[in-house]
Scaffold this motif. Structure first.
Motif, PDB file in Angstrom:
ATOM      1  N   SER A 215       0.831  -1.195   0.000  1.00  0.00           N
ATOM      2  CA  SER A 215       0.000   0.000   0.000  1.00  0.00           C
ATOM      3  C   SER A 215       0.870   1.251   0.000  1.00  0.00           C
ATOM      4  O   SER A 215       1.937   1.281   0.619  1.00  0.00           O
ATOM      5  N   ILE A 216       0.395   2.269  -0.694  1.00  0.00           N
ATOM      6  CA  ILE A 216       1.091   3.554  -0.722  1.00  0.00           C
ATOM      7  C   ILE A 216       0.372   4.468   0.264  1.00  0.00           C
ATOM      8  O   ILE A 216      -0.763   4.893   0.022  1.00  0.00           O
ATOM      9  N   VAL A 217       1.041   4.756   1.372  1.00  0.00           N
ATOM     10  CA  VAL A 217       0.397   5.514   2.446  1.00  0.00           C
ATOM     11  C   VAL A 217       1.331   6.621   2.918  1.00  0.00           C
ATOM     12  O   VAL A 217       2.556   6.532   2.768  1.00  0.00           O
ATOM     13  N   PRO A 218       0.770   7.680   3.501  1.00  0.00           N
ATOM     14  CA  PRO A 218       1.609   8.754   4.045  1.00  0.00           C
ATOM     15  C   PRO A 218       2.554   8.228   5.123  1.00  0.00           C
ATOM     16  O   PRO A 218       2.200   7.365   5.916  1.00  0.00           O
ATOM     17  N   GLY A 219       3.770   8.732   5.119  1.00  0.00           N
ATOM     18  CA  GLY A 219       4.732   8.335   6.145  1.00  0.00           C
ATOM     19  C   GLY A 219       5.343   6.974   5.962  1.00  0.00           C
ATOM     20  O   GLY A 219       6.054   6.490   6.856  1.00  0.00           O
ATOM     21  N   MET A 220       5.108   6.335   4.822  1.00  0.00           N
ATOM     22  CA  MET A 220       5.646   4.992   4.617  1.00  0.00           C
ATOM     23  C   MET A 220       7.175   4.972   4.610  1.00  0.00           C
ATOM     24  O   MET A 220       7.790   3.942   4.865  1.00  0.00           O
ATOM     25  N   GLY A 221       7.777   6.113   4.358  1.00  0.00           N
ATOM     26  CA  GLY A 221       9.230   6.171   4.313  1.00  0.00           C
ATOM     27  C   GLY A 221       9.893   6.019   5.663  1.00  0.00           C
ATOM     28  O   GLY A 221      10.998   5.479   5.771  1.00  0.00           O
ATOM     29  N   GLU A 222       9.212   6.479   6.739  1.00  0.00           N
ATOM     30  CA  GLU A 222       9.833   6.433   8.064  1.00  0.00           C
ATOM     31  C   GLU A 222      10.004   4.992   8.546  1.00  0.00           C
ATOM     32  O   GLU A 222      11.031   4.641   9.124  1.00  0.00           O
ATOM     33  N   HIS A 223       8.999   4.162   8.315  1.00  0.00           N
ATOM     34  CA  HIS A 223       9.098   2.760   8.757  1.00  0.00           C
ATOM     35  C   HIS A 223      10.219   2.042   8.017  1.00  0.00           C
ATOM     36  O   HIS A 223      11.032   1.339   8.639  1.00  0.00           O
ATOM     37  N   ILE A 224      10.282   2.209   6.721  1.00  0.00           N
ATOM     38  CA  ILE A 224      11.311   1.505   5.943  1.00  0.00           C
ATOM     39  C   ILE A 224      12.691   2.048   6.267  1.00  0.00           C
ATOM     40  O   ILE A 224      13.687   1.325   6.213  1.00  0.00           O
ATOM     41  N   LEU A 225      12.779   3.337   6.630  1.00  0.00           N
ATOM     42  CA  LEU A 225      14.072   3.919   6.985  1.00  0.00           C
ATOM     43  C   LEU A 225      14.654   3.234   8.211  1.00  0.00           C
ATOM     44  O   LEU A 225      15.854   2.913   8.250  1.00  0.00           O
ATOM     45  N   ILE A 226      13.817   3.006   9.231  1.00  0.00           N
ATOM     46  CA  ILE A 226      14.294   2.354  10.456  1.00  0.00           C
ATOM     47  C   ILE A 226      14.839   0.966  10.136  1.00  0.00           C
ATOM     48  O   ILE A 226      15.912   0.575  10.605  1.00  0.00           O
ATOM     49  N   THR A 227      14.104   0.225   9.306  1.00  0.00           N
ATOM     50  CA  THR A 227      14.562  -1.116   8.932  1.00  0.00           C
ATOM     51  C   THR A 227      15.871  -1.050   8.166  1.00  0.00           C
ATOM     52  O   THR A 227      16.765  -1.879   8.364  1.00  0.00           O
ATOM     53  N   CYS A 228      16.000  -0.042   7.290  1.00  0.00           N
ATOM     54  CA  CYS A 228      17.234   0.091   6.503  1.00  0.00           C
ATOM     55  C   CYS A 228      18.421   0.470   7.378  1.00  0.00           C
ATOM     56  O   CYS A 228      19.557   0.042   7.110  1.00  0.00           O
ATOM     57  N   PHE A 229      18.191   1.251   8.432  1.00  0.00           N
ATOM     58  CA  PHE A 229      19.284   1.545   9.358  1.00  0.00           C
ATOM     59  C   PHE A 229      19.731   0.271  10.076  1.00  0.00           C
ATOM     60  O   PHE A 229      20.925   0.091  10.342  1.00  0.00           O
ATOM     61  N   VAL A 230      18.791  -0.602  10.389  1.00  0.00           N
ATOM     62  CA  VAL A 230      19.156  -1.893  10.977  1.00  0.00           C
ATOM     63  C   VAL A 230      20.051  -2.665  10.004  1.00  0.00           C
ATOM     64  O   VAL A 230      21.077  -3.243  10.398  1.00  0.00           O
ATOM     65  N   VAL A 231      19.677  -2.659   8.728  1.00  0.00           N
ATOM     66  CA  VAL A 231      20.474  -3.321   7.694  1.00  0.00           C
ATOM     67  C   VAL A 231      21.880  -2.752   7.643  1.00  0.00           C
ATOM     68  O   VAL A 231      22.879  -3.490   7.624  1.00  0.00           O
ATOM     69  N   VAL A 232      21.974  -1.420   7.612  1.00  0.00           N
ATOM     70  CA  VAL A 232      23.278  -0.757   7.490  1.00  0.00           C
ATOM     71  C   VAL A 232      24.139  -1.020   8.717  1.00  0.00           C
ATOM     72  O   VAL A 232      25.350  -1.265   8.601  1.00  0.00           O
ATOM     73  N   VAL A 233      23.546  -0.995   9.901  1.00  0.00           N
ATOM     74  CA  VAL A 233      24.304  -1.240  11.126  1.00  0.00           C
ATOM     75  C   VAL A 233      24.801  -2.681  11.167  1.00  0.00           C
ATOM     76  O   VAL A 233      25.957  -2.942  11.540  1.00  0.00           O
ATOM     77  N   ILE A 234      23.961  -3.624  10.783  1.00  0.00           N
ATOM     78  CA  ILE A 234      24.381  -5.028  10.759  1.00  0.00           C
ATOM     79  C   ILE A 234      25.504  -5.238   9.748  1.00  0.00           C
ATOM     80  O   ILE A 234      26.505  -5.891  10.029  1.00  0.00           O
ATOM     81  N   GLY A 235      25.341  -4.680   8.557  1.00  0.00           N
ATOM     82  CA  GLY A 235      26.338  -4.886   7.513  1.00  0.00           C
ATOM     83  C   GLY A 235      27.621  -4.129   7.744  1.00  0.00           C
ATOM     84  O   GLY A 235      28.683  -4.546   7.276  1.00  0.00           O
ATOM     85  N   GLY A 236      27.540  -2.999   8.447  1.00  0.00           N
ATOM     86  CA  GLY A 236      28.716  -2.155   8.638  1.00  0.00           C
ATOM     87  C   GLY A 236      28.531  -0.843   7.912  1.00  0.00           C
ATOM     88  O   GLY A 236      28.301  -0.835   6.697  1.00  0.00           O
ATOM     89  N   MET A 237      28.653   0.262   8.615  1.00  0.00           N
ATOM     90  CA  MET A 237      28.415   1.566   8.024  1.00  0.00           C
ATOM     91  C   MET A 237      29.361   1.812   6.853  1.00  0.00           C
ATOM     92  O   MET A 237      30.572   1.705   6.970  1.00  0.00           O
ATOM     93  N   GLY A 238      28.770   2.131   5.706  1.00  0.00           N
ATOM     94  CA  GLY A 238      29.562   2.460   4.532  1.00  0.00           C
ATOM     95  C   GLY A 238      29.911   1.294   3.640  1.00  0.00           C
ATOM     96  O   GLY A 238      30.553   1.473   2.599  1.00  0.00           O
ATOM     97  N   SER A 239      29.506   0.082   3.994  1.00  0.00           N
ATOM     98  CA  SER A 239      29.861  -1.103   3.208  1.00  0.00           C
ATOM     99  C   SER A 239      28.689  -1.551   2.336  1.00  0.00           C
ATOM    100  O   SER A 239      27.633  -1.917   2.857  1.00  0.00           O
ATOM    101  N   ILE A 240      28.875  -1.504   1.013  1.00  0.00           N
ATOM    102  CA  ILE A 240      27.837  -1.983   0.091  1.00  0.00           C
ATOM    103  C   ILE A 240      27.678  -3.497   0.226  1.00  0.00           C
ATOM    104  O   ILE A 240      26.556  -4.019   0.246  1.00  0.00           O
ATOM    105  N   LYS A 241      28.806  -4.196   0.339  1.00  0.00           N
ATOM    106  CA  LYS A 241      28.742  -5.650   0.536  1.00  0.00           C
ATOM    107  C   LYS A 241      27.993  -5.971   1.827  1.00  0.00           C
ATOM    108  O   LYS A 241      27.148  -6.869   1.866  1.00  0.00           O
TER     109      LYS A 241
END
Length: 287
Positions: A215-241
């Motif tokens: 669904s396309i809803v207002p504020g949908m970016g904030e929820h996905i941003l939090i999940t993406c920060f979890v991804v980046v922290v797990i993978g290592g800040m600045g690492s594409i791999k």
């Protein structure tokens, strides 16, 4: 859990993880190269989804909508970097957080003015609306497979560009030592503009391809941003791999948790992140 459900959840988890990578790759690229903590990155995911809906309504073509949305997102990235982000290069992360949080409010307000606050949806393109048999019992949507393949292709292109091209060489050099790159006569400001615009476009493209399956809803970016920060922290800040591996892990954990422990599913990715950081405090592949 029987084998059929396991296979379905495995595919769903990988597809979700690959979509997360498409968003998180732009976030980690901007932070790794430019040192900018862009909290408005998720807003571009929302913008991409709304642009896809708008242009599909106007043209009836999802392919055209995807292309024009990506181009518009690229232009927005150029404009935002030139007018706002450029002021942050010599400032601390607190200033970056304050400005990019303000950008979230601006993008949300513009979204409400332009498209309203009702949930919207985009139909799956007719050419990708079929399903294929899976395990002889159920059928799996072709579009979800397309999304996964598309994300893998983007990951491959990013690897090639960063590892094998002159632009990638400059990006890696700019990440390691900005002053030295400037001394060699390279226009680092132009390089940063390109990197930021590409990061914005990647997030918006993720919103475009996700529009037909969410669904396309207002504020949908904030929820996905939090999940993406979890991804980046797990993978290592600045690492594409790291973003790639971390996104797949988070996608699988989140998907299986929603079936195996639904009462804890909302917190499982954070528990998983804490476990990884206990073992690797800097992330799996910190740059």
């Amino acid at each position: 859990m029987d084998s059929t459900l396991f296979i379905v959840q495995l595919i769903n988890g990988l597809q979700y993880g690959l979509l997360l990578f498409l968003i998180a790759s732009g976030l980690t690229l901007v932070f790794g190269v430019m040192g900018i903590l862009n909290l408005a990155h998720g807003s571009m995911f929302m913008v991409g989804a709304y642009l896809a809906w708008y242009f599909v309504q106007q043209t009836g073509s999802f392919a055209f909508s995807a292309v024009i949305s990506a181009v518009i997102a690229l232009l927005i990235g150029f404009l935002v970097e030139r007018t706002l982000i450029r002021q942050l290069y010599r400032r601390n992360h607190l200033d970056q957080v304050l400005l990019t949080i303000g950008m979230i409010f601006v993008f949300n307000a513009l979204q409400g003015l332009l498209w309203g606050n009702d949930p919207l949806g985009v139909d799956v393109p007719q050419s990708l609306s079929a399903s294929i048999p899976l395990a002889g019992i159920i059928e799996y949507p072709v579009y979800r497979i397309f999304v996964a393949v598309f994300c893998v292709v983007v990951a491959g292109v990013m690897y090639y560009v960063i590892s094998k091209t002159r632009l990638g060489m400059l990006i890696r050099a700019g990440e390691s030592n900005r002053e030295m790159v400037e001394c060699l006569g390279i226009d680092i400001s132009r390089l940063y503009t390109i990197v930021f615009a590409i990061g914005v476009m990647l997030s918006a493209v993720a919103g475009v391809v996700a529009a037909p399956i969410s669904s396309i809803v207002p504020g949908m970016g904030e929820h996905i941003l939090i999940t993406c920060f979890v991804v980046v922290v797990i993978g290592g800040m600045g690492s594409i791999k790291g973003a790639f591996i971390g996104a797949l892990m988070v996608g699988l954990v989140d998907t299986f948790a929603s079936v195996l422990v639904p009462e804890l599913s909302s917190m499982m990715i954070y528990i998983f992140m804490a476990f990884i950081l206990l073992l690797k405090p800097q992330g799996l592949f910190s740059s």
